[in-house]
Write an enzyme that holds these catalytic residues in place. Sequence first.
Site, PDB file in Angstrom:
ATOM      1  N   PRO A   2       0.828  -1.128   0.001  1.00 41.81           N
ATOM      2  CG  PRO A   2      -0.716  -1.567   1.546  1.00 41.81           C
ATOM      3  CD  PRO A   2       0.490  -2.055   1.081  1.00 41.81           C
ATOM      4  CD  GLU A   3       2.801   2.937  -4.503  1.00 40.29           C
ATOM      5  OE1 GLU A   3       3.047   3.947  -4.840  1.00 40.29           O
ATOM      6  OE2 GLU A   3       3.063   1.980  -5.176  1.00 40.29           O
TER       7      GLU A   3
END
Length: 278
Positions: A2-3
Amino acid sequence: MPELPEVENVRRGLETLAVGKTVSAIDIRWSKIIVNPDEVFTAGLVGQQITAVDRRGKYLLIRFGEQLTVVSHLRMEGKYEVVAKEAPISKHTHVIFEFTDGQQMRYLDTRKFGRMQLIETGQENTVAGLKDLGPEPTPTTFLKADFYQRLQKHHKAIKPLLLDQKVVTGLGNIYVDETLWLSHIHPETPANVLTRIETDRLHDEIIAELELAINHGGTTVNTFLNAIGHAGAFQEMLHVYGKKGVPCERCGTPIEKIKVAQRGTHFCPKCQIKRDAK
């Protein structure tokens, strides 16, 4: 992994579902997730109310009362859900926060790479990974002149520099590929070769692309779900990431994939021309 857009959507979900709830018990099913000793983590949080959920870069900062914060990094596959305690428990559930209202906040992680650390609120900069983060990608914190000056100090390729979180935080593999394509910059171009015009354009694309991704729920490539259980929709708007062999939207040249800093990297060989070091 996840960014920033994905973590921000998790934050918003937990803000809606968990803030105001009081912890009655904690069930730690995989101790390596917790940086503190299990008993310290549990004793510190039982009886505490979640008062806010903040974010710094890709880290969640779950506030308990006025003095305690859980720093949570989702790593590759981590996710949260808030459900009734009667809901079936997945085998990938590793930490369960019981609430006094009968609900639970569960942390799930198929790879068990995620980490949580209980700290005193205000001590965030003592946590490894947080203390060296660059500015948040917003117009008021991420300044064009400062960004240009930082890039001028580095001879390394622009992609790994953006990935290391020190010149700006929140970018991962997907959004670096996307913003470099939008800016017509080859991922292996040395950072200090870029002109002020190029860095200004890259600056603006970083802010705009991350904001757009946040507003579309983030990108779900494999298993990402937000705290409400929804997948992101931004994968439908990607220009180059995961599109090896697909014609470039601008020029029709097939997108190529190479390794840069051990990361799969997508770019257009015609629109993004590599330049040599000074």
